[in-house]
Design a protein around this motif. Structure first.
Motif, short mmCIF file in Angstrom:
data_model
loop_
_atom_site.label_atom_id
_atom_site.label_comp_id
_atom_site.label_asym_id
_atom_site.label_seq_id
_atom_site.Cartn_x
_atom_site.Cartn_y
_atom_site.Cartn_z
N GLN A 303 42.50 36.40 50.84
CA GLN A 303 42.58 37.81 50.48
C GLN A 303 41.59 38.64 51.29
N LYS A 304 40.40 38.10 51.49
CA LYS A 304 39.40 38.83 52.27
C LYS A 304 39.83 38.98 53.73
N ILE A 305 40.38 37.92 54.32
CA ILE A 305 40.86 38.01 55.71
C ILE A 305 42.00 39.02 55.81
N ASN A 306 42.89 38.99 54.84
CA ASN A 306 44.03 39.90 54.84
C ASN A 306 43.60 41.34 54.61
N MET A 307 42.38 41.53 54.10
CA MET A 307 41.87 42.88 53.88
C MET A 307 41.63 43.63 55.18
N ILE A 308 41.43 42.91 56.29
CA ILE A 308 41.14 43.60 57.56
C ILE A 308 42.28 44.53 57.94
N PRO A 309 43.51 44.02 58.13
CA PRO A 309 44.60 44.96 58.44
C PRO A 309 44.95 45.88 57.27
N MET A 310 44.76 45.40 56.04
CA MET A 310 45.06 46.25 54.89
C MET A 310 44.15 47.47 54.87
N TYR A 311 42.87 47.28 55.14
CA TYR A 311 41.93 48.40 55.15
C TYR A 311 42.16 49.31 56.35
N ILE A 312 42.64 48.74 57.45
CA ILE A 312 43.00 49.58 58.59
C ILE A 312 44.15 50.51 58.20
N ALA A 313 45.17 49.94 57.56
CA ALA A 313 46.31 50.75 57.11
C ALA A 313 45.85 51.81 56.11
N MET A 314 44.96 51.42 55.22
CA MET A 314 44.43 52.36 54.24
C MET A 314 43.60 53.45 54.92
N GLY A 315 42.81 53.06 55.93
CA GLY A 315 42.00 54.03 56.65
C GLY A 315 42.83 55.05 57.40
N VAL A 316 43.92 54.59 58.02
CA VAL A 316 44.83 55.50 58.71
C VAL A 316 45.44 56.48 57.73
N SER A 317 45.90 55.95 56.60
CA SER A 317 46.54 56.78 55.58
C SER A 317 45.57 57.83 55.04
N GLN A 318 44.36 57.40 54.69
CA GLN A 318 43.37 58.33 54.15
C GLN A 318 42.85 59.29 55.21
N GLY A 319 42.78 58.81 56.46
CA GLY A 319 42.26 59.64 57.52
C GLY A 319 43.11 60.86 57.81
N ILE A 320 44.44 60.69 57.77
CA ILE A 320 45.31 61.84 58.09
C ILE A 320 45.64 62.69 56.87
N MET A 321 45.22 62.26 55.69
CA MET A 321 45.55 63.04 54.49
C MET A 321 45.10 64.49 54.56
N PRO A 322 43.84 64.78 54.97
CA PRO A 322 43.45 66.20 55.06
C PRO A 322 44.31 67.00 56.03
N LEU A 323 44.69 66.38 57.15
CA LEU A 323 45.53 67.05 58.14
C LEU A 323 46.91 67.34 57.57
N VAL A 324 47.49 66.36 56.89
CA VAL A 324 48.80 66.54 56.27
C VAL A 324 48.73 67.56 55.14
N GLY A 325 47.73 67.43 54.28
CA GLY A 325 47.60 68.34 53.14
C GLY A 325 47.38 69.77 53.56
N TYR A 326 46.55 69.98 54.58
CA TYR A 326 46.27 71.33 55.06
C TYR A 326 47.55 71.99 55.58
N ASN A 327 48.28 71.28 56.44
CA ASN A 327 49.48 71.87 57.04
C ASN A 327 50.63 71.99 56.05
N TYR A 328 50.63 71.13 55.04
CA TYR A 328 51.60 71.29 53.95
C TYR A 328 51.33 72.60 53.21
N ALA A 329 50.05 72.83 52.86
CA ALA A 329 49.70 74.03 52.09
C ALA A 329 49.87 75.31 52.91
N SER A 330 49.61 75.22 54.23
CA SER A 330 49.72 76.42 55.06
C SER A 330 51.15 76.69 55.51
N GLY A 331 52.08 75.74 55.23
CA GLY A 331 53.48 75.95 55.56
C GLY A 331 53.88 75.52 56.96
N ASN A 332 52.96 74.84 57.69
CA ASN A 332 53.28 74.41 59.05
C ASN A 332 53.98 73.05 58.97
#
Length: 473
Positions: A303-332
């Protein structure tokens, strides 16, 4: 900065801009690849350091060659994972709301949202700690400990949960709040500072040549490192006062019904999703524990070894959330769609490569953490099964991140219920019966495969509806 024609360079604030105007530069004008990388890369790096810090406990405890000590860290994992329920409730929920308020230029609401998120997280973390202390005997039973592993598991939990719940939760929540306004690098530095300290302290506290505390030493190192991460964020907010919209001033804390509702709309489904993760991990550990300490240790390492790619996927998802949320709210809508599709192409390609590496080198990877040949044999077969989920897991995380960023809490909740209640937990029971022990490793890949299909269909439908209606999501 200006170009040769005297125009502002893309993504750079101009002289005379207000603090608020400088903060939206990234979200509105920077090119999609650059904006995604600026938000996602620091978050992914932070996630990777966090994985290394999680692996450090397993690695240094594994050096003791004591399956009981290693099993203790594995059995305690669901409790530490449960911290993320509070992190998601107020960190993900709060940051999602903040980024959408930022897109609407409602800056006072951004400040209020951050204060409410912080103080609610503080209250819940104190409650978490007290509950674990009062009911620790019952907790150990739920976790599936035996007479051999109960004492070592509680020694680890005493530091990480009884003493450490507050700093563990607050440093993650603060990182989310800081990231919501585009300061992904600062958020990552704060998280990484604690993780790196934990890696340095682990051998000192765990190994016989140091303090020789075993699993308890791993817990103490985790507690101290989380305290340091919290201190970093408090210093950051103090130094950047007047330059940040993140506010922990108690005078800004008030039970604003609209803001609390906005936080909970995303945070509650995210918290439920995490609690379901804890439930499935507990079920998995209970099944595995019936096969002995070596099987538990092997599953924990896998489980710990499998966490490496899992946390990368989670990091990508969380990283772009502000960008997605901002442009969603601004209508872009077009900018939001481009950010999502660009991210998906990059991350799916990477996960395909990780799957090949893990499948081909499964036993070698397990042997890095423990030389016990029975543990290596178990773990090699577990990892071959679990790594098959990586591409599908990445797609699922990205879809859930989009739902959370846009305030679509119900969609993310439906995904969580499908993943754990409908698919994964029943699959654990079924596969363990059909293929004892080894079938457990294939429950999550099966669930993620079904969800990935649903994610692609749902995101495609949302994009098509946007194009037809010409309105924001």
């Amino acid at each position: 900065m200006q170009d040769e024609k005297g125009q502002p360079t893309e993504g750079q604030p101009t002289e005379g801009q207000s603090i608020e105007e400088q903060k939206v530069e990234l979200f509105e004008r920077t090119s999609i690849p650059r904006a995604v990388m600026k938000m996602a890369v620091p978050t992914v790096l932070s996630s990777l350091v966090m994985v290394i810090y999680n692996l450090a406990d397993t690695y240094f405890v594994g050096m003791l060659n004591d399956p009981v000590e290693n099993a203790a860290v594995t059995l305690a994992a669901p409790v530490l994972l449960a911290f993320n329920a509070v992190n998601n409730l107020f960190g993900v929920g709060g940051s999602s709301l903040m980024s959408r308020f930022l897109g609407k230029k409602e800056y006072e609401s951004v400040r209020k949202s951050s204060a409410i998120s912080f103080y609610c997280a503080l209250a819940f973390s104190v409650l978490f700690s007290l509950t674990a202390g009062i009911f620790h005997v019952q907790l150990l039973g739920i976790l599936g400990t035996s007479s051999d592993t109960a004492a070592a598991t509680w020694q680890y939990l005493r530091w990480t949960t009884l003493c450490g719940a507050v700093p563990a939760i607050l440093n993650v929540v603060l990182a989310n709040l800081v990231r919501s306004e585009g300061a992904a690098l600062h958020a990552s530095i704060g998280t990484m500072s604690g993780c790196l300290l934990n890696i340095l302290l682990d051998p000192i506290f765990i190994l016989p040549m140091g303090l020789g505390m075993g699993a308890a030493g791993a817990g103490l190192a985790t507690f101290l490192s989380n305290c340091v991460a919290c201190i970093y964020f408090f210093i950051l907010l103090w130094v950047r006062r007047g330059k940040t919209l993140v506010c922990v001033n108690p005078r800004m804390f008030a039970f604003d019904t609209a803001i609390l509702k906005g936080i909970c709309a995303v945070g509650v489904p995210a918290a439920i999703q995490n609690l379901l993760n804890v439930t499935s991990m507990t079920v998995l550990n209970n099944f595995t524990s019936s096969y002995g300490s070596n099987a538990v240790a092997a599953m924990g390492i896998t489980q710990k070894i499998n966490m490496i790619p899992m946390y990368i996927a989670m990091g990508v998802s969380q990283g772009i959330m502000p960008l997605v949320g901002y442009n969603y709210a601004s209508g872009n809508r077009e900018r939001m769609k481009k950010a999502i599709t660009f991210t998906a192409k990059i991350s799916v390609t990477f996960m395909l490569l990780m799957t090949v590496v893990y499948f081909a080198g499964s036993e070698r990877l397990i042997r890095l953490f423990m030389k016990n040949e029975e543990v290596v044999a178990y773990g090699g077969r577990f990892l071959k099964g679990m790594c098959l989920e990586l591409v599908f897991l990445n797609v699922d995380f990205l879809a859930v991140g989009v739902f959370q960023a846009c305030g679509m809490g119900r969609k993310s909740l439906v995904f969580a219920i499908l993943r754990k209640v409908v698919l994964e937990i029943p699959a654990l029971f079924l596969l363990n019966r059909i293929w004892p022990l080894y079938g457990l490793a294939y429950a999550q890949p099966g669930a993620e495969f079904v969800l990935a299909i649903a994610a692609v269909v749902l995101l495609g439908r949302i994009f098509r509806e946007q194009e037809r209606s010409g309105t924001s999501l």
